[in-house]
Design a protein around this motif. Structure first.
Motif, PDB file in Angstrom:
ATOM      1  N   VAL A  25       0.789  -1.071   0.029  1.00  0.00           N
ATOM      2  CA  VAL A  25       0.036   0.079   0.550  1.00  0.00           C
ATOM      3  C   VAL A  25       0.590   0.951   0.027  1.00  0.00           C
ATOM      4  O   VAL A  25       0.803   1.892  -0.610  1.00  0.00           O
ATOM      5  N   ARG A  26       2.017   0.997   0.702  1.00  0.00           N
ATOM      6  CA  ARG A  26       3.037   2.361   0.599  1.00  0.00           C
ATOM      7  C   ARG A  26       3.560   2.617  -0.432  1.00  0.00           C
ATOM      8  O   ARG A  26       3.583   3.484  -1.114  1.00  0.00           O
ATOM      9  N   LEU A  27       3.678   1.947  -1.176  1.00  0.00           N
ATOM     10  CA  LEU A  27       4.358   1.445  -2.836  1.00  0.00           C
ATOM     11  C   LEU A  27       3.656   2.471  -3.562  1.00  0.00           C
ATOM     12  O   LEU A  27       3.232   3.432  -4.140  1.00  0.00           O
ATOM     13  N   LYS A  28       1.842   1.708  -3.630  1.00  0.00           N
ATOM     14  CA  LYS A  28       1.566   2.758  -4.460  1.00  0.00           C
ATOM     15  C   LYS A  28       0.475   3.983  -3.873  1.00  0.00           C
ATOM     16  O   LYS A  28       0.682   4.837  -4.586  1.00  0.00           O
ATOM     17  N   LEU A  29       0.363   4.211  -2.624  1.00  0.00           N
ATOM     18  CA  LEU A  29       0.263   5.818  -2.459  1.00  0.00           C
ATOM     19  C   LEU A  29       1.410   6.651  -2.833  1.00  0.00           C
ATOM     20  O   LEU A  29       1.437   8.154  -3.182  1.00  0.00           O
ATOM     21  N   ALA A  53      -4.323  -3.063  -0.545  1.00  0.00           N
ATOM     22  CA  ALA A  53      -3.560  -3.597  -0.635  1.00  0.00           C
ATOM     23  C   ALA A  53      -3.817  -4.564  -2.445  1.00  0.00           C
ATOM     24  O   ALA A  53      -2.588  -4.703  -2.862  1.00  0.00           O
ATOM     25  N   MET A  54      -5.051  -4.535  -2.222  1.00  0.00           N
ATOM     26  CA  MET A  54      -4.731  -5.460  -3.639  1.00  0.00           C
ATOM     27  C   MET A  54      -5.501  -4.918  -5.191  1.00  0.00           C
ATOM     28  O   MET A  54      -4.929  -5.394  -6.163  1.00  0.00           O
ATOM     29  N   ILE A  55      -6.247  -3.115  -4.764  1.00  0.00           N
ATOM     30  CA  ILE A  55      -6.306  -3.185  -6.137  1.00  0.00           C
ATOM     31  C   ILE A  55      -4.892  -2.638  -7.190  1.00  0.00           C
ATOM     32  O   ILE A  55      -4.233  -1.989  -6.684  1.00  0.00           O
ATOM     33  N   SER A  56      -5.165  -3.025  -8.418  1.00  0.00           N
ATOM     34  CA  SER A  56      -4.142  -2.719  -8.793  1.00  0.00           C
ATOM     35  C   SER A  56      -3.663  -1.556  -9.167  1.00  0.00           C
ATOM     36  O   SER A  56      -4.315  -0.285  -9.320  1.00  0.00           O
ATOM     37  N   CYS A  57      -2.508  -0.733  -9.403  1.00  0.00           N
ATOM     38  CA  CYS A  57      -1.693   0.950  -9.722  1.00  0.00           C
ATOM     39  C   CYS A  57      -0.646   0.732 -10.735  1.00  0.00           C
ATOM     40  O   CYS A  57       0.259   1.421 -10.364  1.00  0.00           O
ATOM     41  N   ASN A  58      -0.872   0.244 -11.748  1.00  0.00           N
ATOM     42  CA  ASN A  58       0.476  -0.015 -12.667  1.00  0.00           C
ATOM     43  C   ASN A  58       0.416   1.051 -13.587  1.00  0.00           C
ATOM     44  O   ASN A  58       1.602   1.791 -14.411  1.00  0.00           O
ATOM     45  N   LEU A  64      -4.640   6.536 -11.387  1.00  0.00           N
ATOM     46  CA  LEU A  64      -6.025   7.529 -11.068  1.00  0.00           C
ATOM     47  C   LEU A  64      -7.143   7.304 -10.145  1.00  0.00           C
ATOM     48  O   LEU A  64      -7.312   7.541  -8.809  1.00  0.00           O
ATOM     49  N   LYS A  65      -7.645   5.582 -10.813  1.00  0.00           N
ATOM     50  CA  LYS A  65      -8.416   5.372 -10.347  1.00  0.00           C
ATOM     51  C   LYS A  65      -8.356   4.889  -8.341  1.00  0.00           C
ATOM     52  O   LYS A  65      -9.125   5.616  -7.628  1.00  0.00           O
ATOM     53  N   TYR A  66      -6.785   4.228  -8.159  1.00  0.00           N
ATOM     54  CA  TYR A  66      -6.294   4.093  -6.520  1.00  0.00           C
ATOM     55  C   TYR A  66      -5.967   5.724  -6.645  1.00  0.00           C
ATOM     56  O   TYR A  66      -6.755   5.402  -5.326  1.00  0.00           O
TER      57      TYR A  66
END
Length: 154
Positions: A25-29, A53-58, A64-66
């Motif tokens: 989650v830290r990475l995605k944030l 934690a599970m939502i894709s963020c690639n 943007l959705k994340y």
């Protein structure tokens, strides 16, 4: 929690209710620029924490959705406006050409060395975690655990 990517050194706070913000989650944030305080995190439901934690963020669209989802959670659970952090254009964790100096220096405290070859083959999330764990002001007790878990020391 088995579908959530997390490390063994995080197991004590991820297993039951994800009470601390895991590295995934830290990475995605960091990729989306949303600052998510532990206070806001603690007010989220377990299912919301799992989603983060599970939502894709690639892709850019996924980021943007994340970001929108994270912003919505902060607004829903706190009385504060969403705060942002700069999104690095070329994050150190994505540069596999050389081990970042701050990581070298931190490993040296323990008498350890991380080679360019070791750095190059580490998955992105592991490189990110090591850099987060060696930052000043961070609780560094997990750094040696991560180094061992990632096979960088005996």
């Amino acid at each position: 929690m088995h579908s959530i990517e997390y490390f063994l050194f995080e197991a004590d706070f991820v297993e039951n209710n994800i009470r601390c913000i895991p590295m995934i989650v830290r990475l995605k944030l960091d990729l989306t620029g949303v600052k998510f305080s532990l206070a806001a995190w603690s007010k989220c439901s377990v299912s919301e924490r799992q989603e983060l934690a599970m939502i894709s963020c690639n892709s850019a669209d996924e980021r943007l959705k994340y970001k929108t989802y994270a912003e919505r959670l902060v607004c829903a659970h706190t009385d504060e406006p969403v705060k942002y952090i700069p999104v690095p254009l070329q994050p150190l964790w994505d540069d596999i050409r050389a081990v970042p100096d701050e990581l070298k220096s931190h490993a040296d405290i323990y008498g350890w060395t991380i080679t360019e070859e070791q750095w190059k083959v580490l998955p992105r999330l592991r490189r990110f975690a090591l850099l987060k764990l060696c930052r000043p002001g961070h609780e560094n007790r997990n750094f040696p655990l991560a180094m061992r878990e990632f096979g960088l020391v005996n």
